[in-house]
Design an enzyme around this catalytic site. Structure first.
Site, PDB file in Angstrom:
ATOM      1  N   ARG A 162       0.799  -1.254   0.003  1.00 28.36           N
ATOM      2  CA  ARG A 162       0.253   0.051  -0.160  1.00 28.36           C
ATOM      3  C   ARG A 162       0.713   1.195  -0.088  1.00 28.36           C
ATOM      4  NH1 ARG A 162      -3.287  -3.735  -0.587  1.00 28.36           N
ATOM      5  NH2 ARG A 162      -5.498  -3.639   0.384  1.00 28.36           N
ATOM      6  N   SER A 237     -10.668  -0.776   3.364  1.00 29.42           N
ATOM      7  CA  SER A 237      -9.910  -1.026   4.427  1.00 29.42           C
ATOM      8  C   SER A 237      -9.556   0.268   5.082  1.00 29.42           C
ATOM      9  CB  SER A 237      -8.419  -1.622   4.206  1.00 29.42           C
ATOM     10  OG  SER A 237      -8.832  -2.951   3.798  1.00 29.42           O
ATOM     11  N   GLU A 333      -4.985   3.479   6.478  1.00 30.92           N
ATOM     12  CA  GLU A 333      -4.667   3.529   4.920  1.00 30.92           C
ATOM     13  C   GLU A 333      -5.218   4.598   4.330  1.00 30.92           C
ATOM     14  OE1 GLU A 333      -6.447   0.961   1.399  1.00 30.92           O
ATOM     15  OE2 GLU A 333      -5.705  -0.564   2.739  1.00 30.92           O
TER      16      GLU A 333
HETATM   17  N1  EPU Z   1     -10.514 -10.923  10.204  1.00 35.53           N
HETATM   18  C1  EPU Z   1     -11.237 -10.952  11.594  1.00 35.53           C
HETATM   19  N2  EPU Z   1     -12.260  -9.921  11.593  1.00 35.53           N
HETATM   20  C2  EPU Z   1     -12.542  -8.979  10.893  1.00 35.53           C
HETATM   21  C3  EPU Z   1     -11.799  -8.993   9.327  1.00 35.53           C
HETATM   22  C4  EPU Z   1     -10.921  -9.801   9.239  1.00 35.53           C
HETATM   23  O1  EPU Z   1     -10.949 -11.817  12.501  1.00 35.53           O
HETATM   24  O2  EPU Z   1     -13.484  -8.471  10.973  1.00 35.53           O
HETATM   25  C5  EPU Z   1      -9.564 -11.753   9.975  1.00 35.53           C
HETATM   26  C6  EPU Z   1      -9.907 -12.862   8.769  1.00 35.53           C
HETATM   27  O3  EPU Z   1     -10.518 -13.923   9.743  1.00 35.53           O
HETATM   28  C7  EPU Z   1      -8.638 -13.330   8.468  1.00 35.53           C
HETATM   29  C8  EPU Z   1      -7.858 -11.952   8.348  1.00 35.53           C
HETATM   30  O4  EPU Z   1      -8.261 -11.210   9.181  1.00 35.53           O
HETATM   31  O5  EPU Z   1      -7.958 -14.435   9.227  1.00 35.53           O
HETATM   32  C9  EPU Z   1      -7.788 -11.464   6.909  1.00 35.53           C
HETATM   33  O6  EPU Z   1      -9.079 -11.045   6.391  1.00 35.53           O
HETATM   34  P1  EPU Z   1      -9.209 -10.581   4.847  1.00 35.53           P
HETATM   35  O7  EPU Z   1      -9.020 -11.769   3.992  1.00 35.53           O
HETATM   36  O8  EPU Z   1     -10.597 -10.006   4.903  1.00 35.53           O
HETATM   37  O9  EPU Z   1      -8.175  -9.586   4.647  1.00 35.53           O
HETATM   38  P2  EPU Z   1      -7.435  -8.235   5.244  1.00 35.53           P
HETATM   39  O10 EPU Z   1      -6.170  -8.495   5.739  1.00 35.53           O
HETATM   40  O11 EPU Z   1      -8.648  -7.628   6.673  1.00 35.53           O
HETATM   41  C10 EPU Z   1      -6.648  -7.204   3.139  1.00 35.53           C
HETATM   42  C11 EPU Z   1      -6.781  -5.862   2.357  1.00 35.53           C
HETATM   43  C12 EPU Z   1      -8.163  -5.667   1.619  1.00 35.53           C
HETATM   44  C13 EPU Z   1      -8.007  -6.977   0.750  1.00 35.53           C
HETATM   45  C14 EPU Z   1      -8.100  -8.141   1.344  1.00 35.53           C
HETATM   46  C15 EPU Z   1      -7.995  -9.592   0.561  1.00 35.53           C
HETATM   47  C16 EPU Z   1      -5.527  -4.533   3.565  1.00 35.53           C
HETATM   48  C17 EPU Z   1      -5.398  -3.348   4.542  1.00 35.53           C
HETATM   49  N3  EPU Z   1      -6.806  -4.805   3.341  1.00 35.53           N
HETATM   50  O12 EPU Z   1      -7.799  -7.183   4.060  1.00 35.53           O
HETATM   51  O13 EPU Z   1      -8.168  -4.474   0.918  1.00 35.53           O
HETATM   52  O14 EPU Z   1      -9.433  -6.871  -0.030  1.00 35.53           O
HETATM   53  O15 EPU Z   1      -6.922  -8.270   2.029  1.00 35.53           O
HETATM   54  O16 EPU Z   1      -7.111  -9.684  -0.043  1.00 35.53           O
HETATM   55  O17 EPU Z   1      -4.409  -4.973   3.190  1.00 35.53           O
HETATM   56  C18 EPU Z   1      -8.721  -2.202   0.842  1.00 35.53           C
HETATM   57  O18 EPU Z   1      -7.439  -2.067   0.765  1.00 35.53           O
HETATM   58  O19 EPU Z   1      -9.505  -1.395   0.716  1.00 35.53           O
HETATM   59  C19 EPU Z   1      -9.171  -3.595   0.814  1.00 35.53           C
HETATM   60  C20 EPU Z   1     -10.346  -3.956   0.896  1.00 35.53           C
END
Ligand code: EPU
Length: 337
Positions: A162, A237, A333
């Protein structure tokens, strides 16, 4: 070219926050952009793209340049690959759909990301195992100071998680006008090892997915977790996933054995901020007209008439609570204006 005074920016930010611009111009040509930059060289300017990564906490005391340059073209191709040039004002997801229609592979995992082509390199957008930098060739940008057009190669952009040079050393100095991406025409390199994509394809009985199947899976996953800004204001995010040292992670794991993580190197571990925020008790919490999304704690939402200051205060409360409970600093972010 029309300049509108005291224009509302509400329609142009996905959080749906009401804020006024001192003046506003819809910029549809590079010639207009250059002449405005010349004319306003000693006045405050604010560059607006898709408005999907900002939280407006006040009115904008500047001329807002809304970058609406349009156009998508093939600039070169080989038997298996194609280089596409897309103008900054093209909507990112519409571009992904255009690529799918032409069977060009490489952007399918990035389906449904809000924002425009021109803002994609600034924060090196990424999702489901793919980042913009994986397909990026170069971008053109105008120097705000002298209006010279410069080409930035991939190494020039200094991409990170990012991050890019446009958020670091060159912050506020350039306006990206177009981006070139290299995509595949055949032998697409499918990226399906991201757990949720695998599960989604499996549950639909798809064994040999096409790029369209992957896009459909990503769209289904995103729609199930992330609010549609047309219905509930948000900026995706709100926080970045924090990167901590292995020692810090061991300490965290001792206290919270269930904490998910991605190992980045021998020294660094990325922890999902969504998990930390959920554990801190914020998931689904609503305060007046704003809150934390109930399906993804990383997303702050505006249910209608929240103002940016309220959402910013909630963000600070979340940051402080996460720091207190886990001793981890989470950074925003989203750009706070
Ligand atoms: N999780 C929780 N609770 C929540 C959300 C997530 O426990 O409320 C845990 C999930 O269980 C999982 C882990 O966190 O084990 C990761 O969750 P997720 O796959 O939804 O991905 P993320 O790391 O929360 C990132 C990006 C997203 C992108 C997703 C999928 C960042 C800041 N965000 O989210 O990007 O869509 O991976 O690749 O890196 C964005 O930047 O606007 C965005 C949506």
């Amino acid at each position: 070219m029309t300049i509108i005074n005291h224009a509302s920016i509400k329609p142009f930010n996905t959080f749906g926050i009401e804020a006024k611009a001192q003046s506003y111009c819809d910029v549809t040509s590079i010639t207009t952009l250059k002449s405005l930059l010349k004319e306003y060289h000693d006045k405050p300017l604010f560059v607006l793209g898709g408005g999907s990564n900002m939280l407006l906490t006040k009115d904008i005391e500047a001329l807002v340049l809304h970058i609406n340059l349009k156009g998508i073209e093939v600039v070169s191709e080989t038997e298996n690959t194609v280089v596409i040039k897309a103008m900054a004002g093209e909507n990112w997801h519409n571009f992904v759909l255009w690529c799918l229609q032409h069977n060009y592979g490489g952007v399918e995992n990035l389906s449904l990301i809000p924002g425009n082509i021109g803002t994609a390199p600034i924060q090196n957008i990424g999702a489901y195992g793919v980042e913009l930098k994986d397909i990026f060739v170069s971008c053109e940008a105008i120097n705000i100071e002298n209006q010279a057009l410069r080409t930035f190669s991939k190494p020039d952009c200094n991409f990170g998680y990012r991050e890019s040079i446009f958020k670091q050393d060159l912050k506020g100095q350039y306006i990206i006008t177009s981006v070139k991406l290299e995509l595949t025409k055949a032998n697409h390199q499918l990226r399906t090892n991201y757990g949720v994509i695998k599960n989604e394809l499996e549950s639909n009985g798809i064994e040999n997915p096409t790029i369209q199947d992957i896009s459909d899976a990503v769209i289904a996953i995103r729609q199930s977790k992330l609010p549609d800004p047309k219905e509930i204001g948000n900026s995706g995010s709100f926080f970045k996933n924090p990167i901590i040292t292995v020692e810090e992670f061991r300490e965290l794991e001792r206290n919270f054995p269930a904490v998910p993580s991605y190992k980045l190197s021998e020294e660094a571990v990325k922890v999902p901020a969504g998990w930390l925020i959920e554990k801190a008790g914020f998931k689904g919490k609503r305060f007046k007209d704003y809150g934390v999304h109930n399906k993804q704690a990383l997303v702050l939402v505006n249910y209608g008439n929240a103002n940016g200051k309220e959402i910013f205060e909630l963000a600070q409360l979340i940051q402080n609570t996460v720091k207190r409970l886990f001793n981890i600093t989470i950074e925003t972010e989203v750009n706070i204006i």
